[in-house]
Design a protein around this motif. Structure first.
Motif, mmCIF file in Angstrom:
data_model
loop_
_atom_site.group_PDB
_atom_site.id
_atom_site.type_symbol
_atom_site.label_atom_id
_atom_site.label_comp_id
_atom_site.label_asym_id
_atom_site.label_seq_id
_atom_site.Cartn_x
_atom_site.Cartn_y
_atom_site.Cartn_z
ATOM 1 N N LYS A 294 0.853 -1.194 0.000
ATOM 2 C CA LYS A 294 0.000 0.000 0.000
ATOM 3 C C LYS A 294 0.883 1.237 0.000
ATOM 4 O O LYS A 294 1.857 1.319 0.752
ATOM 5 N N ILE A 295 0.496 2.175 -0.840
ATOM 6 C CA ILE A 295 1.190 3.462 -0.888
ATOM 7 C C ILE A 295 0.155 4.523 -0.543
ATOM 8 O O ILE A 295 -0.814 4.708 -1.274
ATOM 9 N N HIS A 296 0.352 5.172 0.582
ATOM 10 C CA HIS A 296 -0.574 6.194 1.067
ATOM 11 C C HIS A 296 -0.125 7.566 0.576
ATOM 12 O O HIS A 296 1.062 7.829 0.430
ATOM 13 N N ARG A 297 -1.087 8.466 0.340
ATOM 14 C CA ARG A 297 -0.812 9.832 -0.103
ATOM 15 C C ARG A 297 0.218 9.835 -1.255
ATOM 16 O O ARG A 297 1.313 10.375 -1.147
ATOM 17 N N VAL A 298 -0.168 9.212 -2.340
ATOM 18 C CA VAL A 298 0.708 9.015 -3.495
ATOM 19 C C VAL A 298 1.251 10.350 -3.995
ATOM 20 O O VAL A 298 0.529 11.341 -4.060
ATOM 21 N N GLN A 299 2.537 10.363 -4.307
ATOM 22 C CA GLN A 299 3.200 11.546 -4.852
ATOM 23 C C GLN A 299 3.751 11.214 -6.228
ATOM 24 O O GLN A 299 3.856 10.035 -6.602
ATOM 25 N N LEU A 300 4.130 12.224 -6.983
ATOM 26 C CA LEU A 300 4.647 11.999 -8.325
ATOM 27 C C LEU A 300 5.936 11.180 -8.315
ATOM 28 O O LEU A 300 6.233 10.473 -9.270
ATOM 29 N N THR A 301 6.697 11.237 -7.224
ATOM 30 C CA THR A 301 7.936 10.461 -7.133
ATOM 31 C C THR A 301 7.667 8.964 -6.970
ATOM 32 O O THR A 301 8.578 8.159 -7.140
ATOM 33 N N ASP A 302 6.432 8.589 -6.648
ATOM 34 C CA ASP A 302 6.088 7.168 -6.505
ATOM 35 C C ASP A 302 5.807 6.506 -7.852
ATOM 36 O O ASP A 302 5.627 5.292 -7.917
ATOM 37 N N MET A 303 5.756 7.295 -8.920
ATOM 38 C CA MET A 303 5.445 6.752 -10.231
ATOM 39 C C MET A 303 6.580 5.847 -10.702
ATOM 40 O O MET A 303 7.752 6.129 -10.460
ATOM 41 N N GLY A 304 6.217 4.727 -11.359
ATOM 42 C CA GLY A 304 7.229 3.814 -11.884
ATOM 43 C C GLY A 304 6.763 2.373 -11.817
ATOM 44 O O GLY A 304 5.582 2.094 -11.621
ATOM 45 N N ASN A 305 7.715 1.465 -11.978
ATOM 46 C CA ASN A 305 7.418 0.036 -11.972
ATOM 47 C C ASN A 305 7.684 -0.566 -10.602
ATOM 48 O O ASN A 305 8.734 -0.334 -10.007
ATOM 49 N N TYR A 306 6.730 -1.361 -10.133
ATOM 50 C CA TYR A 306 6.857 -2.124 -8.892
ATOM 51 C C TYR A 306 6.778 -3.599 -9.256
ATOM 52 O O TYR A 306 5.875 -4.009 -9.996
ATOM 53 N N ILE A 307 7.698 -4.382 -8.756
ATOM 54 C CA ILE A 307 7.762 -5.802 -9.111
ATOM 55 C C ILE A 307 7.543 -6.634 -7.862
ATOM 56 O O ILE A 307 8.251 -6.468 -6.866
ATOM 57 N N CYS A 308 6.556 -7.508 -7.925
ATOM 58 C CA CYS A 308 6.285 -8.435 -6.836
ATOM 59 C C CYS A 308 6.600 -9.843 -7.337
ATOM 60 O O CYS A 308 6.069 -10.278 -8.358
#
Length: 173
Positions: free
Chosen positions: A93-107
């Motif tokens: 979970k990513i709370h209060r999403v910011q522009l720096t959170d943009m990108g690829n997440y790999i699980c």
């Protein structure tokens, strides 16, 4: 006299061979997620069975959980806005999403059937930027009226200049 191999030994070998080839299967799923700036987003790995290991990455290792040891081995979630529930570590979970959170997440999840990878492409939209690009009806009317007044003034000045020149030509002998 020839010795015959018992049938249970080749059967066990074939079963082990099938199990090993099945466990080396890798599956990758690509998903897109779009959210608005400041919202909370939940990224979830696909899992259909018992998972032994869960690993979250974004450029570097963020989180690593082993069900065998029942503990988190690595937790590089440096921001308090990113959380992984230890009870259900397949959710990031990513709370209060910011522009720096943009990108690829790999699980990556590892189970007895193999390694399954889910690649999340997170896109964040800034609602303020979108509203800046849109004009209301009042803005359009103001724009049209302003240009109309400008055109009428230019035409009026042009006719006044033409009339003045005509009057000067009529008055000259």
């Amino acid at each position: 006299m020839a010795t015959h191999l018992p049938w249970d030994l080749p059967c066990v070998f074939i079963m082990l061979l099938c199990y090993c080839t099945e466990s080396t299967k890798n599956a990758t799923i690509h998903k897109n997620e779009t959210t608005t700036l400041g919202e909370t987003v939940t990224l979830k790995c696909n899992r259909s069975e018992y998972v032994a290991v869960v690993e979250w990455r974004r450029e570097k290792l963020l989180f690593f959980y082993s069900y065998f040891r029942n503990k988190t081995n690595v937790n590089n979630l440096t921001s308090e806005r990113r959380t992984v529930d230890p009870v259900d570590p397949v959710e990031l979970k990513i709370h209060r999403v910011q522009l720096t959170d943009m990108g690829n997440y790999i699980c990556t999840t590892t189970s007895r059937r193999g390694v399954h990878t889910t690649v999340w492409s997170l896109t964040i939209i800034d609602a303020d930027d979108e509203s800046k690009g849109r004009y209301s009806l009042q803005d359009h009317l103001f724009y049209i009226i302003r240009w109309s007044i400008g055109v009428v003034l230019c035409i009026s000045i042009f006719y006044m200049v033409c009339l003045c020149r005509k009057n000067k030509q009529d008055q000259s002998p």
